[in-house]
Design a protein around this motif. Structure first.
Motif, PDB file in Angstrom:
ATOM      1  N   ALA A 210       0.823  -1.213   0.000  1.00  0.00           N
ATOM      2  CA  ALA A 210       0.000   0.000   0.000  1.00  0.00           C
ATOM      3  C   ALA A 210       0.858   1.264   0.000  1.00  0.00           C
ATOM      4  CB  ALA A 210      -0.919   0.008   1.221  1.00  0.00           C
ATOM      5  N   GLY A 211       0.533   2.171  -0.895  1.00  0.00           N
ATOM      6  CA  GLY A 211       1.251   3.438  -0.970  1.00  0.00           C
ATOM      7  C   GLY A 211       2.549   3.373  -1.735  1.00  0.00           C
ATOM      8  N   ARG A 212       2.855   2.206  -2.324  1.00  0.00           N
ATOM      9  CA  ARG A 212       4.104   2.034  -3.062  1.00  0.00           C
ATOM     10  C   ARG A 212       3.797   1.789  -4.536  1.00  0.00           C
ATOM     11  NH1 ARG A 212       4.977   3.365   1.315  1.00  0.00           N
ATOM     12  NH2 ARG A 212       6.704   2.832   2.699  1.00  0.00           N
ATOM     13  N   GLY A 213       4.630   2.313  -5.406  1.00  0.00           N
ATOM     14  CA  GLY A 213       4.515   2.045  -6.828  1.00  0.00           C
ATOM     15  C   GLY A 213       3.123   2.332  -7.363  1.00  0.00           C
ATOM     16  N   ALA A 214       2.634   1.396  -8.178  1.00  0.00           N
ATOM     17  CA  ALA A 214       1.324   1.572  -8.810  1.00  0.00           C
ATOM     18  C   ALA A 214       0.182   1.456  -7.825  1.00  0.00           C
ATOM     19  CB  ALA A 214       1.156   0.537  -9.925  1.00  0.00           C
ATOM     20  N   SER A 215       0.472   1.002  -6.614  1.00  0.00           N
ATOM     21  CA  SER A 215      -0.587   0.846  -5.606  1.00  0.00           C
ATOM     22  C   SER A 215      -0.839   2.126  -4.826  1.00  0.00           C
ATOM     23  CB  SER A 215      -0.225  -0.275  -4.625  1.00  0.00           C
ATOM     24  OG  SER A 215       0.831   0.136  -3.776  1.00  0.00           O
ATOM     25  N   GLU A 216      -0.188   3.203  -5.214  1.00  0.00           N
ATOM     26  CA  GLU A 216      -0.325   4.457  -4.474  1.00  0.00           C
ATOM     27  C   GLU A 216      -1.781   4.879  -4.335  1.00  0.00           C
ATOM     28  OE1 GLU A 216       1.408   9.042  -4.591  1.00  0.00           O
ATOM     29  OE2 GLU A 216       2.063   7.554  -6.063  1.00  0.00           O
ATOM     30  N   LYS A 217      -2.582   4.586  -5.361  1.00  0.00           N
ATOM     31  CA  LYS A 217      -3.997   4.980  -5.326  1.00  0.00           C
ATOM     32  C   LYS A 217      -4.905   3.824  -4.906  1.00  0.00           C
ATOM     33  CE  LYS A 217      -3.434   8.537  -8.868  1.00  0.00           C
ATOM     34  NZ  LYS A 217      -3.870   9.015 -10.208  1.00  0.00           N
ATOM     35  N   GLY A 218      -4.319   2.666  -4.603  1.00  0.00           N
ATOM     36  CA  GLY A 218      -5.114   1.510  -4.194  1.00  0.00           C
ATOM     37  C   GLY A 218      -4.620   0.242  -4.859  1.00  0.00           C
ATOM     38  N   ILE A 219      -5.014  -0.907  -4.286  1.00  0.00           N
ATOM     39  CA  ILE A 219      -4.598  -2.202  -4.793  1.00  0.00           C
ATOM     40  C   ILE A 219      -5.580  -2.671  -5.866  1.00  0.00           C
ATOM     41  CG2 ILE A 219      -4.047  -4.579  -4.186  1.00  0.00           C
ATOM     42  CD1 ILE A 219      -2.204  -2.568  -2.860  1.00  0.00           C
ATOM     43  N   LEU A 220      -5.055  -3.105  -7.012  1.00  0.00           N
ATOM     44  CA  LEU A 220      -5.884  -3.611  -8.102  1.00  0.00           C
ATOM     45  C   LEU A 220      -5.865  -5.137  -8.044  1.00  0.00           C
ATOM     46  CD1 LEU A 220      -4.701  -1.208 -10.961  1.00  0.00           C
ATOM     47  CD2 LEU A 220      -6.729  -1.003  -9.499  1.00  0.00           C
ATOM     48  N   PHE A 221      -6.930  -5.734  -7.509  1.00  0.00           N
ATOM     49  CA  PHE A 221      -6.943  -7.174  -7.272  1.00  0.00           C
ATOM     50  C   PHE A 221      -6.975  -7.982  -8.564  1.00  0.00           C
ATOM     51  CE2 PHE A 221      -8.302  -5.468  -3.205  1.00  0.00           C
ATOM     52  CZ  PHE A 221      -7.561  -6.245  -2.320  1.00  0.00           C
ATOM     53  N   ASP A 222      -7.585  -7.466  -9.604  1.00  0.00           N
ATOM     54  CA  ASP A 222      -7.607  -8.193 -10.879  1.00  0.00           C
ATOM     55  C   ASP A 222      -6.205  -8.388 -11.425  1.00  0.00           C
ATOM     56  OD1 ASP A 222     -10.331  -8.367 -10.752  1.00  0.00           O
ATOM     57  OD2 ASP A 222     -10.720  -6.705 -12.133  1.00  0.00           O
ATOM     58  N   SER A 223      -5.373  -7.381 -11.284  1.00  0.00           N
ATOM     59  CA  SER A 223      -4.005  -7.490 -11.790  1.00  0.00           C
ATOM     60  C   SER A 223      -3.184  -8.458 -10.942  1.00  0.00           C
ATOM     61  CB  SER A 223      -3.337  -6.112 -11.822  1.00  0.00           C
ATOM     62  OG  SER A 223      -3.219  -5.569 -10.519  1.00  0.00           O
ATOM     63  N   ILE A 224      -3.499  -8.576  -9.654  1.00  0.00           N
ATOM     64  CA  ILE A 224      -2.787  -9.518  -8.783  1.00  0.00           C
ATOM     65  C   ILE A 224      -2.970 -10.940  -9.288  1.00  0.00           C
ATOM     66  CG2 ILE A 224      -2.810 -10.580  -6.487  1.00  0.00           C
ATOM     67  CD1 ILE A 224      -3.309  -7.841  -5.313  1.00  0.00           C
ATOM     68  N   GLU A 225      -4.183 -11.291  -9.671  1.00  0.00           N
ATOM     69  CA  GLU A 225      -4.473 -12.646 -10.158  1.00  0.00           C
ATOM     70  C   GLU A 225      -3.643 -12.975 -11.385  1.00  0.00           C
ATOM     71  OE1 GLU A 225      -6.002 -16.381 -10.058  1.00  0.00           O
ATOM     72  OE2 GLU A 225      -6.269 -14.797  -8.559  1.00  0.00           O
ATOM     73  N   VAL A 226      -3.522 -12.026 -12.289  1.00  0.00           N
ATOM     74  CA  VAL A 226      -2.742 -12.235 -13.503  1.00  0.00           C
ATOM     75  C   VAL A 226      -1.273 -12.438 -13.161  1.00  0.00           C
ATOM     76  CG1 VAL A 226      -1.966 -11.187 -15.663  1.00  0.00           C
ATOM     77  CG2 VAL A 226      -4.352 -10.945 -14.938  1.00  0.00           C
ATOM     78  N   VAL A 227      -0.754 -11.619 -12.265  1.00  0.00           N
ATOM     79  CA  VAL A 227       0.647 -11.726 -11.848  1.00  0.00           C
ATOM     80  C   VAL A 227       0.919 -13.089 -11.234  1.00  0.00           C
ATOM     81  CG1 VAL A 227       2.362 -10.868 -10.192  1.00  0.00           C
ATOM     82  CG2 VAL A 227       1.009  -9.258 -11.541  1.00  0.00           C
ATOM     83  N   LEU A 228       0.036 -13.530 -10.352  1.00  0.00           N
ATOM     84  CA  LEU A 228       0.253 -14.806  -9.660  1.00  0.00           C
ATOM     85  C   LEU A 228       0.208 -15.990 -10.625  1.00  0.00           C
ATOM     86  CD1 LEU A 228      -1.709 -14.383  -6.305  1.00  0.00           C
ATOM     87  CD2 LEU A 228       0.759 -14.299  -6.688  1.00  0.00           C
ATOM     88  N   GLN A 229      -0.687 -15.944 -11.591  1.00  0.00           N
ATOM     89  CA  GLN A 229      -0.779 -17.043 -12.548  1.00  0.00           C
ATOM     90  C   GLN A 229       0.534 -17.217 -13.295  1.00  0.00           C
ATOM     91  OE1 GLN A 229      -4.152 -16.355 -15.101  1.00  0.00           O
ATOM     92  NE2 GLN A 229      -5.645 -16.852 -13.521  1.00  0.00           N
ATOM     93  N   ASP A 230       1.128 -16.119 -13.714  1.00  0.00           N
ATOM     94  CA  ASP A 230       2.407 -16.191 -14.423  1.00  0.00           C
ATOM     95  C   ASP A 230       3.539 -16.592 -13.485  1.00  0.00           C
ATOM     96  OD1 ASP A 230       4.310 -15.455 -16.714  1.00  0.00           O
ATOM     97  OD2 ASP A 230       5.000 -14.145 -15.090  1.00  0.00           O
TER      98      ASP A 230
END
Length: 245
Positions: A210-230
């Protein structure tokens, strides 16, 4: 026999040749699920999904004692934990693989020891270095052999969950020296030490904290799923290589 506990994103090992499943009863209640026994690259392996095979158990309600006791009971000789985390360091972006070397524990209210006094007695463990160094080196060597870049060393902050942290809390973790943040590293690592089970972790950075990088404005859970799959495809490759050593 190598034990593998899979966290978010790794509820099964698709390359594991499953020979049998076993429900283990423990003095500490039910583990997260049945133990899966099989072979990975010709090596005997036992696998357990930390959050259950339907991912139904939140981090603060995982029965860590039952999980660890069950794995020791079936004669596991080493344990690799796979868990998704948030990256605090600037260079710890989504998809990075890290083998941590230290822990700061912020959890509370969890059953964190096998020794609670009375008939069980009191037992103090040396936890100076919470992860088993030879096992850490095996993972790192497997990363090199497969061409997967794995960061050697980071300080893991274990938080209570199940909610993610506020930006201010992550600021505090960083001031404390933490570089990763997750919810399941403790008391798992300490319990493994108590029962003499060598323990190391592969942390998959699912998102910036939280508050770091692209998450500065909030956590995008859809993108997390894609990252984890790879990322979990790469983790499986590393685990297979570990099983060759």
């Amino acid at each position: 026999m190598l034990a593998i506990i899979g966290g978010s994103g790794l509820t099964q090992l698709s390359t594991l040749e499953i020979a049998r499943r076993e429900v283990v009863r423990t003095p500490y209640g039910e583990p997260s699920g049945a133990l899966l026994f099989g072979r990975l690259r010709e090596r005997a392996v036992v696998f357990l999904a930390r959050h259950g095979y339907g991912h139904t158990i939140p981090p603060h309600l995982v029965n860590y004692r039952a999980n660890l006791w069950a794995l020791k009971h079936v004669k596991a000789t080493a344990l690799i934990s796979v868990a998704s985390v948030g990256g605090i360091r600037d260079d710890f972006g989504p998809g990075a693989l890290v083998v941590p070397h230290q822990i700061i524990d912020y959890t509370w209210g969890r059953k964190s020891t096998f020794f609670e006094g009375g008939d069980e007695g009191v037992h103090h463990i040396d936890f100076t270095h919470p992860y088993d160094e030879p096992l850490r080196q095996r993972i790192l060597a497997a990363g090199m052999a497969t061409g997967e870049h794995i960061v050697n060393g980071a300080v893991y902050a274990a938080t209570q969950g199940p909610r993610l942290e506020t930006a201010a809390e992550v600021d505090r973790l960083e001031r404390d020296g933490a570089e990763l943040v997750g919810m399941t590293g403790m008391p798992e690592a300490a319990l493994a030490r108590e029962i003499g089970l060598p323990y190391a972790a592969i942390n998959v950075i699912a998102n910036y904290a939280a508050g770091r990088g692209a998450s500065e404005k909030g956590i995008l859970f859809d993108s997390i799923e894609v990252v984890l799959q790879d990322a979990m495809v790469r983790v499986r490759r590393v685990l297979e290589e570990v099983c060759k050593s």
